[in-house]
Design a protein around this motif. Structure first.
Motif, PDB file in Angstrom:
ATOM      1  N   UNK A 170       5.205  31.959 -56.401  1.00  0.00           N
ATOM      2  CA  UNK A 170       6.383  31.206 -55.953  1.00  0.00           C
ATOM      3  C   UNK A 170       6.013  29.738 -55.805  1.00  0.00           C
ATOM      4  N   UNK A 171       6.986  28.885 -55.961  1.00  0.00           N
ATOM      5  CA  UNK A 171       6.779  27.449 -55.803  1.00  0.00           C
ATOM      6  C   UNK A 171       6.861  27.084 -54.318  1.00  0.00           C
ATOM      7  N   UNK A 172       6.184  25.998 -53.975  1.00  0.00           N
ATOM      8  CA  UNK A 172       6.274  25.512 -52.592  1.00  0.00           C
ATOM      9  C   UNK A 172       7.668  24.973 -52.296  1.00  0.00           C
ATOM     10  N   UNK A 173       8.314  24.410 -53.276  1.00  0.00           N
ATOM     11  CA  UNK A 173       9.635  23.830 -53.073  1.00  0.00           C
ATOM     12  C   UNK A 173      10.693  24.920 -52.962  1.00  0.00           C
ATOM     13  N   UNK A 218      -3.612  22.003 -51.067  1.00  0.00           N
ATOM     14  CA  UNK A 218      -3.810  23.396 -51.492  1.00  0.00           C
ATOM     15  C   UNK A 218      -5.204  23.496 -52.088  1.00  0.00           C
ATOM     16  N   UNK A 219      -6.007  24.419 -51.564  1.00  0.00           N
ATOM     17  CA  UNK A 219      -7.383  24.604 -52.024  1.00  0.00           C
ATOM     18  C   UNK A 219      -7.449  25.911 -52.807  1.00  0.00           C
ATOM     19  N   UNK A 220      -7.864  25.818 -54.046  1.00  0.00           N
ATOM     20  CA  UNK A 220      -7.909  26.984 -54.941  1.00  0.00           C
ATOM     21  C   UNK A 220      -9.350  27.241 -55.363  1.00  0.00           C
ATOM     22  N   UNK A 221      -9.725  28.503 -55.351  1.00  0.00           N
ATOM     23  CA  UNK A 221     -11.121  28.867 -55.591  1.00  0.00           C
ATOM     24  C   UNK A 221     -11.281  29.668 -56.887  1.00  0.00           C
ATOM     25  N   UNK A 257      -3.817  28.124 -43.658  1.00  0.00           N
ATOM     26  CA  UNK A 257      -3.327  29.473 -43.913  1.00  0.00           C
ATOM     27  C   UNK A 257      -3.779  29.903 -45.301  1.00  0.00           C
ATOM     28  N   UNK A 258      -3.821  31.191 -45.516  1.00  0.00           N
ATOM     29  CA  UNK A 258      -4.226  31.733 -46.805  1.00  0.00           C
ATOM     30  C   UNK A 258      -3.136  32.664 -47.321  1.00  0.00           C
ATOM     31  N   UNK A 259      -2.954  32.686 -48.616  1.00  0.00           N
ATOM     32  CA  UNK A 259      -1.994  33.592 -49.240  1.00  0.00           C
ATOM     33  C   UNK A 259      -2.731  34.915 -49.495  1.00  0.00           C
ATOM     34  N   UNK A 260      -2.423  35.983 -48.743  1.00  0.00           N
ATOM     35  CA  UNK A 260      -3.200  37.225 -48.869  1.00  0.00           C
ATOM     36  C   UNK A 260      -2.727  38.064 -50.065  1.00  0.00           C
ATOM     37  N   UNK A 261      -3.501  39.080 -50.345  1.00  0.00           N
ATOM     38  CA  UNK A 261      -3.145  40.017 -51.409  1.00  0.00           C
ATOM     39  C   UNK A 261      -1.799  40.673 -51.100  1.00  0.00           C
ATOM     40  N   UNK A 262      -0.928  40.750 -52.094  1.00  0.00           N
ATOM     41  CA  UNK A 262       0.373  41.374 -51.921  1.00  0.00           C
ATOM     42  C   UNK A 262       1.426  40.494 -51.295  1.00  0.00           C
ATOM     43  N   UNK A 283       2.708  26.911 -59.007  1.00  0.00           N
ATOM     44  CA  UNK A 283       3.008  28.129 -58.261  1.00  0.00           C
ATOM     45  C   UNK A 283       1.786  28.593 -57.475  1.00  0.00           C
ATOM     46  N   UNK A 284       2.055  29.214 -56.341  1.00  0.00           N
ATOM     47  CA  UNK A 284       0.982  29.686 -55.471  1.00  0.00           C
ATOM     48  C   UNK A 284       0.301  30.914 -56.065  1.00  0.00           C
ATOM     49  N   UNK A 285      -0.985  31.050 -55.783  1.00  0.00           N
ATOM     50  CA  UNK A 285      -1.750  32.194 -56.241  1.00  0.00           C
ATOM     51  C   UNK A 285      -2.392  32.905 -55.047  1.00  0.00           C
ATOM     52  N   UNK A 286      -2.797  34.144 -55.287  1.00  0.00           N
ATOM     53  CA  UNK A 286      -3.497  34.906 -54.258  1.00  0.00           C
ATOM     54  C   UNK A 286      -4.779  34.166 -53.845  1.00  0.00           C
TER      55      UNK A 286
END
Length: 598
Positions: A235-238, A253-256, A224-229, A270-273
């Motif tokens: 937010x934290x995964x926990x 978690x794969x970050x680019x 899954x991907x965290x989309x814009x907005x 924390x998660x990012x877009x």
């Protein structure tokens, strides 16, 4: 030992490594063997391509088309419906019915085709009776294997061994010469499964099951991907909706930011877009994710939101079958929308999953894809590249596109082919091709469907591997190995030699294909018989049954690979259940083959 023999053994060793590792497909390995034998001068070009004109190869091709004709007219489905009507809530009785019908069908129809059609039937029986599907699938596969071994037209291996034997001067085996031995082994299988095997195949309540209501433990891999907005950004995964539970767990978690970096969830902060999350989840959680506006499931190179409310779709589980165009292709390289009218949401490989990226997953035989789309087989690809084993939240009757008006005709043609072979009016090769011609003329199957659906992998495997037997005989390698075997067994009885050949065949088939095993061992067995002065037929029969009844692993026989994933089996399940059964068959073969075939 001559240089040619050393060169041949090198080729054989390389082939064994490729067969065992699965680095490339078995048919390509066989073709590499064929090309290597010609390129090194061990065989002439005429000898090298002799496999394509071998009677075993051409007969197998005809029988594969006949099997497809029967499948196309609904004959195999009819047997499946009969199976469902006869089964009840008594587990032992249900197993008897399943094994009887699958063994009978596989004696005359391609074993792989029978199991492919019957796998969805097993799921329907499991749902209606409450019997675990893991208890049903292994008996289905094992019974089909024995049924195929019980007639000369049951499997390609039988035809191959018969053809190899004739090339060495042995008498041709008739269509039912194997049936008595096969019947005894089948009876032993039924007793074993009723009293021992079925109990070992049951899963504990805390273990994964393929058939569930979607509320079981996490058993599918997706991305899954965290989309814009998204509300999940920063937010934290926990403590959030993606917090680890029994039903859902974030593996990576794969970050680019700069290139692509992979992090463990505990180190991500924390998660990012545009973060990509490799997630393990059950069906219930996958449905939640597909409806969650804060995440998107990645279904191909482009990002798609799978919950398109303007199009009515359904979730279904698709089992990848032999000869599928999906095999050895990465998910990201397949245009599912164009060819299948459905998108893969998640994958399950061989009953287990890892933490690799979903899009990088290379599809293999026996994989289960959780699809979102139209589960009805409306396109050529969705009819032939997978079989739907379970529809999620969809209860209408399954529809199949069969030529049922031609069912009686297709059955009559098959019976005619069998009658010609039994009465020796015509050789099986000629009778089978007459049957193919009649199937096409009567529209039981079209040539186009035959070209598209025939399992060409088997044909090229046989054509590529048959010259290996010629090479072993030409170089004297078979005599060298046979002499060593005779020295090890000197002073023993013929029954002991039969026992050793059967055991060697069973063990070798557990790691490489049964056809390759047959080609390697038949010339050696015939040499062994000549050196110790016994008839070669018992040794050839031992190879035939040993190659067709190796239950040790899910890789030695295609039907075992097909049920491995859907039954949620472990490799050790085959070693335990199949290992003891192989031991029983070994004892029976040691006692029966010398008495029935000498």
């Amino acid at each position: 030992m001559t240089f040619e023999i050393i060169l041949l053994f090198t080729i054989v060793l390389g082939a064994l490594v490729l067969f065992t590792s699965g680095a490339i497909s078995v048919d390509l390995t066989a073709l590499l063997v064929m090309v290597s034998l010609m390129a090194t001068g061990i065989l002439t070009p005429e000898e090298g391509i002799s496999g394509f004109s071998n009677t075993a190869t051409t007969t197998v091709l005809a029988l594969l088309i006949l099997s497809e004709g029967l499948k196309n007219t609904g004959a195999v489905e009819l047997l499946g419906d009969k199976m469902i009507s006869l089964t009840g809530r008594y587990e032992w009785f249900t197993l008897i019915i399943i094994m009887l019908i699958s063994a009978f069908a596989s004696a005359f129809i391609n074993t792989t085709a029978v199991v492919a059609v019957f796998i969805p039937v097993m799921f329907r029986i499991a749902r209606s009776t409450g019997i675990q599907v893991s208890v049903l699938l292994v008996p289905l596969s094992f019974a089909a294997m024995i049924g195929g071994a019980s007639t000369m037209i049951g499997t390609s291996t039988n035809l191959l061994i018969n053809s190899l034997g004739q090339s060495y001067g042995l008498e041709k085996l008739r269509i039912f010469d194997l049936t008595l031995m096969g019947g005894i082994l089948f009876f032993a299988l039924m007793l074993y499964m009723i009293f021992i095997g079925r109990h070992w195949l049951k899963k504990d309540s805390n273990q994964e099951e393929v058939i569930d209501d979607g509320h079981g433990p996490a058993n599918y891999l997706t991305e899954i991907i965290i989309p814009e907005g998204s509300a999940l950004i920063n937010k934290s995964l926990n403590g959030g909706p993606l917090a680890p539970t029994r039903e859902l767990n974030v593996l990576r978690v794969i970050r680019k930011d700069n290139g692509e970096a992979s992090f463990s969830p505990v180190h991500i902060g924390r998660l990012q877009e545009n973060d990509v999350l490799v997630v393990k989840a059950n069906i219930k959680e996958l449905i939640k994710l597909s409806n969650n506006p804060n995440v998107k499931i990645i279904t191909n190179d482009r990002l798609k939101h799978v919950n398109d409310e303007s199009v009515e779709t359904n979730l279904f589980e698709a089992l990848v079958v032999p000869n599928s165009n999906l095999i050895d292709r990465k998910i990201k390289d397949v245009d599912f929308r164009r060819f299948y009218d459905a998108y893969p949401l998640a994958v399950r490989k061989g009953g287990v999953i890892g933490d690799q990226k979903l899009m990088e997953h290379k599809i293999s035989l026996g994989d289960i894809l959780l699809m979102d789309g139209d589960s009805e087989p409306k396109t050529f690809y969705s009819r032939n590249d997978w079989i739907t084993i379970q529809r999620i939240e969809k209860h209408e009757i399954e529809k199949h596109l069969y030529r049922k008006d031609k069912l009686a005709v297709s059955v009559a043609i098959l019976l005619g082919v069998i009658l010609l072979a039994v009465t020796n009016i015509l050789p099986i090769l000629i009778g089978a091709w007459i049957g193919v011609t009649l199937m096409v003329l009567t529209r039981c199957i079209t040539l186009k469907r035959a070209y598209q659906n025939v399992e060409w992998k088997v044909v090229f495997l046989l054509a590529g591997i048959i010259p290996l037997g010629t090479a072993m005989n030409k170089t004297g390698a078979d005599a060298l190995i046979a002499h060593g075997f005779v020295e090890l067994t000197s002073g023993t009885s013929p029954a002991f030699v039969v026992s050793g050949v059967f055991l060697l065949t069973t063990l070798l088939t557990g790691i490489i294909s049964n056809q390759a095993t047959a080609v390697l061992l038949v010339p050696i067995a015939i040499r062994i018989a000549a050196e110790i002065g016994m008839p070669p037929e018992p040794l050839v029969i031992a190879i035939l049954f040993g190659a067709n009844t190796s239950f040790l692993t899910p890789v030695g026989y295609q039907t075992n690979a097909m049920v491995y994933g859907p039954g949620n089996y472990k490799f050790t399940d085959f070693l335990k259940v199949g290992g003891l059964l192989c031991f029983i068959f070994w004892l029976l073969a040691t006692f029966l083959i010398p008495r029935l075939y000498m």
